[in-house]
Design a protein around this motif. Structure first.
Motif, PDB file in Angstrom:
ATOM      1  N   VAL A 252       0.838  -1.197   0.000  1.00  0.00           N
ATOM      2  CA  VAL A 252       0.000   0.000   0.000  1.00  0.00           C
ATOM      3  C   VAL A 252       0.876   1.252   0.000  1.00  0.00           C
ATOM      4  O   VAL A 252       0.611   2.216  -0.725  1.00  0.00           O
ATOM      5  CB  VAL A 252      -0.939   0.001   1.222  1.00  0.00           C
ATOM      6  CG1 VAL A 252      -1.687   1.323   1.341  1.00  0.00           C
ATOM      7  CG2 VAL A 252      -1.931  -1.156   1.122  1.00  0.00           C
ATOM      8  N   VAL A 253       1.927   1.245   0.814  1.00  0.00           N
ATOM      9  CA  VAL A 253       2.861   2.369   0.852  1.00  0.00           C
ATOM     10  C   VAL A 253       3.438   2.626  -0.536  1.00  0.00           C
ATOM     11  O   VAL A 253       3.473   3.761  -1.019  1.00  0.00           O
ATOM     12  CB  VAL A 253       4.004   2.092   1.864  1.00  0.00           C
ATOM     13  CG1 VAL A 253       5.038   3.214   1.821  1.00  0.00           C
ATOM     14  CG2 VAL A 253       3.444   1.937   3.276  1.00  0.00           C
ATOM     15  N   SER A 254       3.869   1.563  -1.177  1.00  0.00           N
ATOM     16  CA  SER A 254       4.475   1.670  -2.501  1.00  0.00           C
ATOM     17  C   SER A 254       3.480   2.178  -3.538  1.00  0.00           C
ATOM     18  O   SER A 254       3.785   3.076  -4.331  1.00  0.00           O
ATOM     19  CB  SER A 254       5.015   0.298  -2.917  1.00  0.00           C
ATOM     20  OG  SER A 254       5.466   0.311  -4.252  1.00  0.00           O
ATOM     21  N   ALA A 255       2.263   1.628  -3.527  1.00  0.00           N
ATOM     22  CA  ALA A 255       1.263   2.016  -4.530  1.00  0.00           C
ATOM     23  C   ALA A 255       0.871   3.483  -4.378  1.00  0.00           C
ATOM     24  O   ALA A 255       0.728   4.202  -5.383  1.00  0.00           O
ATOM     25  CB  ALA A 255       0.030   1.120  -4.408  1.00  0.00           C
ATOM     26  N   PHE A 256       0.706   3.957  -3.144  1.00  0.00           N
ATOM     27  CA  PHE A 256       0.325   5.349  -2.945  1.00  0.00           C
ATOM     28  C   PHE A 256       1.492   6.296  -3.232  1.00  0.00           C
ATOM     29  O   PHE A 256       1.262   7.453  -3.599  1.00  0.00           O
ATOM     30  CB  PHE A 256      -0.213   5.574  -1.536  1.00  0.00           C
ATOM     31  CG  PHE A 256      -1.703   5.397  -1.443  1.00  0.00           C
ATOM     32  CD1 PHE A 256      -2.565   6.274  -2.080  1.00  0.00           C
ATOM     33  CD2 PHE A 256      -2.239   4.342  -0.740  1.00  0.00           C
ATOM     34  CE1 PHE A 256      -3.938   6.105  -2.019  1.00  0.00           C
ATOM     35  CE2 PHE A 256      -3.615   4.163  -0.668  1.00  0.00           C
ATOM     36  CZ  PHE A 256      -4.467   5.044  -1.312  1.00  0.00           C
ATOM     37  N   TYR A 257       2.723   5.833  -3.074  1.00  0.00           N
ATOM     38  CA  TYR A 257       3.864   6.676  -3.447  1.00  0.00           C
ATOM     39  C   TYR A 257       3.764   7.024  -4.934  1.00  0.00           C
ATOM     40  O   TYR A 257       3.957   8.179  -5.332  1.00  0.00           O
ATOM     41  CB  TYR A 257       5.178   5.945  -3.156  1.00  0.00           C
ATOM     42  CG  TYR A 257       6.418   6.757  -3.476  1.00  0.00           C
ATOM     43  CD1 TYR A 257       6.978   7.593  -2.520  1.00  0.00           C
ATOM     44  CD2 TYR A 257       7.040   6.671  -4.723  1.00  0.00           C
ATOM     45  CE1 TYR A 257       8.120   8.342  -2.808  1.00  0.00           C
ATOM     46  CE2 TYR A 257       8.175   7.410  -5.019  1.00  0.00           C
ATOM     47  CZ  TYR A 257       8.708   8.241  -4.055  1.00  0.00           C
ATOM     48  OH  TYR A 257       9.831   8.981  -4.342  1.00  0.00           O
ATOM     49  N   ALA A 258       3.451   6.027  -5.736  1.00  0.00           N
ATOM     50  CA  ALA A 258       3.289   6.275  -7.171  1.00  0.00           C
ATOM     51  C   ALA A 258       2.096   7.200  -7.423  1.00  0.00           C
ATOM     52  O   ALA A 258       2.153   8.096  -8.278  1.00  0.00           O
ATOM     53  CB  ALA A 258       3.088   4.952  -7.907  1.00  0.00           C
ATOM     54  N   GLY A 259       1.015   7.024  -6.658  1.00  0.00           N
ATOM     55  CA  GLY A 259      -0.144   7.887  -6.812  1.00  0.00           C
ATOM     56  C   GLY A 259       0.131   9.321  -6.423  1.00  0.00           C
ATOM     57  O   GLY A 259      -0.347  10.264  -7.084  1.00  0.00           O
ATOM     58  N   LEU A 260       0.913   9.513  -5.378  1.00  0.00           N
ATOM     59  CA  LEU A 260       1.256  10.865  -4.935  1.00  0.00           C
ATOM     60  C   LEU A 260       2.087  11.602  -5.983  1.00  0.00           C
ATOM     61  O   LEU A 260       1.959  12.816  -6.153  1.00  0.00           O
ATOM     62  CB  LEU A 260       2.021  10.800  -3.608  1.00  0.00           C
ATOM     63  CG  LEU A 260       1.194  10.406  -2.383  1.00  0.00           C
ATOM     64  CD1 LEU A 260       2.116  10.069  -1.212  1.00  0.00           C
ATOM     65  CD2 LEU A 260       0.235  11.513  -1.992  1.00  0.00           C
ATOM     66  N   ALA A 261       2.944  10.868  -6.669  1.00  0.00           N
ATOM     67  CA  ALA A 261       3.783  11.492  -7.696  1.00  0.00           C
ATOM     68  C   ALA A 261       2.941  12.071  -8.831  1.00  0.00           C
ATOM     69  O   ALA A 261       3.358  13.017  -9.507  1.00  0.00           O
ATOM     70  CB  ALA A 261       4.782  10.477  -8.244  1.00  0.00           C
ATOM     71  N   LEU A 262       1.741  11.532  -9.041  1.00  0.00           N
ATOM     72  CA  LEU A 262       0.865  11.993 -10.115  1.00  0.00           C
ATOM     73  C   LEU A 262      -0.139  13.038  -9.646  1.00  0.00           C
ATOM     74  O   LEU A 262      -0.908  13.571 -10.465  1.00  0.00           O
ATOM     75  CB  LEU A 262       0.102  10.798 -10.708  1.00  0.00           C
ATOM     76  CG  LEU A 262       0.960   9.696 -11.344  1.00  0.00           C
ATOM     77  CD1 LEU A 262       0.083   8.518 -11.757  1.00  0.00           C
ATOM     78  CD2 LEU A 262       1.749  10.230 -12.531  1.00  0.00           C
ATOM     79  N   HIS A 263      -0.148  13.333  -8.361  1.00  0.00           N
ATOM     80  CA  HIS A 263      -1.141  14.257  -7.804  1.00  0.00           C
ATOM     81  C   HIS A 263      -1.028  15.656  -8.402  1.00  0.00           C
ATOM     82  O   HIS A 263       0.045  16.244  -8.481  1.00  0.00           O
ATOM     83  CB  HIS A 263      -0.948  14.334  -6.286  1.00  0.00           C
ATOM     84  CG  HIS A 263      -1.574  15.524  -5.637  1.00  0.00           C
ATOM     85  ND1 HIS A 263      -2.941  15.754  -5.656  1.00  0.00           N
ATOM     86  CD2 HIS A 263      -1.026  16.554  -4.938  1.00  0.00           C
ATOM     87  CE1 HIS A 263      -3.199  16.866  -4.998  1.00  0.00           C
ATOM     88  NE2 HIS A 263      -2.066  17.379  -4.565  1.00  0.00           N
ATOM     89  N   ASP A 264      -2.168  16.194  -8.814  1.00  0.00           N
ATOM     90  CA  ASP A 264      -2.270  17.581  -9.263  1.00  0.00           C
ATOM     91  C   ASP A 264      -3.536  18.162  -8.644  1.00  0.00           C
ATOM     92  O   ASP A 264      -4.656  17.842  -9.061  1.00  0.00           O
ATOM     93  CB  ASP A 264      -2.329  17.664 -10.786  1.00  0.00           C
ATOM     94  CG  ASP A 264      -2.447  19.114 -11.280  1.00  0.00           C
ATOM     95  OD1 ASP A 264      -2.346  20.040 -10.443  1.00  0.00           O
ATOM     96  OD2 ASP A 264      -2.661  19.310 -12.487  1.00  0.00           O
ATOM     97  N   GLY A 265      -3.359  19.003  -7.650  1.00  0.00           N
ATOM     98  CA  GLY A 265      -4.497  19.560  -6.935  1.00  0.00           C
ATOM     99  C   GLY A 265      -4.977  20.894  -7.451  1.00  0.00           C
ATOM    100  O   GLY A 265      -5.924  21.466  -6.896  1.00  0.00           O
ATOM    101  N   THR A 266      -4.358  21.422  -8.516  1.00  0.00           N
ATOM    102  CA  THR A 266      -4.723  22.773  -8.971  1.00  0.00           C
ATOM    103  C   THR A 266      -6.174  22.903  -9.435  1.00  0.00           C
ATOM    104  O   THR A 266      -6.816  23.913  -9.143  1.00  0.00           O
ATOM    105  CB  THR A 266      -3.760  23.251 -10.079  1.00  0.00           C
ATOM    106  OG1 THR A 266      -3.661  22.233 -11.096  1.00  0.00           O
ATOM    107  CG2 THR A 266      -2.369  23.494  -9.513  1.00  0.00           C
TER     108      THR A 266
END
Length: 347
Positions: A252-266
């Motif tokens: 889960v830690v690993s999968a969300f790390y990849a998800g965080l890298a794609l985060h765009d909150g603008t």
């Protein structure tokens, strides 16, 4: 050659012993501010089904008929347990809902491909629609929780306009996390940016091994304290955080790390333009540095930005009272329709 190997081994042993001594000294130092700040047992516990069927563990405190519901969103690798200090205060003034993100705490894990910020935004919408379908809302998110509410705002802008009285974003970011170097100098910072994704992917594959080896090396304890807290943070806060972190599967830690890298909150920030917002960050935050909060503040000119000298990323633990106070100020605000153009001033 043998002499060099022996000297290297001796050096490692000496460094390990020194690290262990530092951890022991940190844990035995008196903490005059240590008091019981627990929120107590939840008044209500339930599971909410996310859009893909994953069950999300939801806890509630306070008066179920209160006019305002505060929804608390925790960070990556953490759980709703770490909001306990704020819940103890907030539940005296409002109904409080705190839930565990998928794969964290008591919530279902779901598929690896569901570990994205878009999915977390949809999960938050499901929680609100199920346990708080009516009434005023205050949303507060720490780290990945702050990013989650940005994605909710993008997906459900009408909900924000019609029902959200205030937003508190704690130690968070609107994006560009793949460029983070955790505050490390020169080549070390470059190494983190270049090798971070592959290292985290490898950690995900080591999950079954880690479950059989859960002892934490003192060097890692010290590194985590330096990464997540300000200098001199009490050891009990580090241990409290780690007790939660160690329950989150490495996959889960690993999968969300990849998800965080794609985060765009603008896009979500644009939907929050007219929502009273408070942004909080520590000056020693290495994970989401002050520059990330300043970027959020520039996108939300009505927002109030407050920095806390000497505090790190775990602001909800290091500055628990101040975080609770910031959320309380939004509980006591008048509904947006009655404010007649009142605005917070960025500072």
């Amino acid at each position: 050659m043998k002499t060099q190997v022996a000297l290297a081994g001796l050096g490692i042993a000496v460094a390990h012993r020194a690290a262990r001594g530092k951890v022991l000294r940190a844990r035995t130092q008196p903490d005059r501010d240590l008091v019981s700040n627990g929120a107590g047992r939840p008044v209500r516990q339930s599971f909410v089904h996310a859009p893909d069927g994953a069950r999300l563990a939801v806890n509630e405190w306070g008066d179920p008929h209160a006019p305002v519901t505060v929804v608390l969103l925790h960070g990556w690798t953490l759980s709703s347990r770490l909001w306990s200090r704020q819940i103890a205060v907030l539940s005296q003034h409002a109904r409080v809902v705190a839930y565990d993100h998928r794969g964290h705490g008591r919530s279902d894990r779901g598929l690896a491909e569901s570990c994205t910020l878009d999915q977390l935004g949809a999960d938050l919408a499901a929680v609100v629609d199920t346990v708080a379908p009516e009434g005023r809302l205050v949303l507060a998110g720490h780290s990945m929780g702050g990013m989650t509410l940005m994605h909710l705002a993008e997906q459900r802008p009408a909900l924000v306009v019609e029902r959200v009285d205030g937003v508190v974003i704690v130690s968070s970011s609107a994006g560009e996390l793949s460029k983070s170097d955790f505050g490390l100098p020169g080549p070390l910072g470059v190494g983190v940016r270049v090798l971070g994704p592959s290292v985290m992917a490898m950690l995900g594959r080591l999950e079954s091994w880690a479950e059989r080896h859960d002892a934490l090396a003192p060097e890692l304890w010290l590194a985590i304290r330096a990464l997540c807290f300000g200098r001199g943070a009490p050891a009990h806060l580090v241990d409290e955080m780690l007790a939660v972190v160690q329950d989150v599967p490495l996959g889960v830690v690993s999968a969300f790390y990849a998800g965080l890298a794609l985060h765009d909150g603008t896009p979500g920030l644009r939907a929050l333009m007219d929502t009273p917002t408070t942004i909080l960050v520590g000056t020693e935050d290495r994970l989401t540095p002050v520059s990330h909060s300043m970027r959020i503040a520039r996108a939300l000119p009505q927002a109030e930005l407050t920095t806390f000298e000497g505090a790190g990323h775990m602001l909800t633990l290091e500055r628990a009272d101040e975080v609770a106070d910031a959320i309380c100020r939004h509980i006591s605000r008048r509904p947006a329709a009655d404010e007649a153009g009142d605005h917070l001033v960025a500072r």
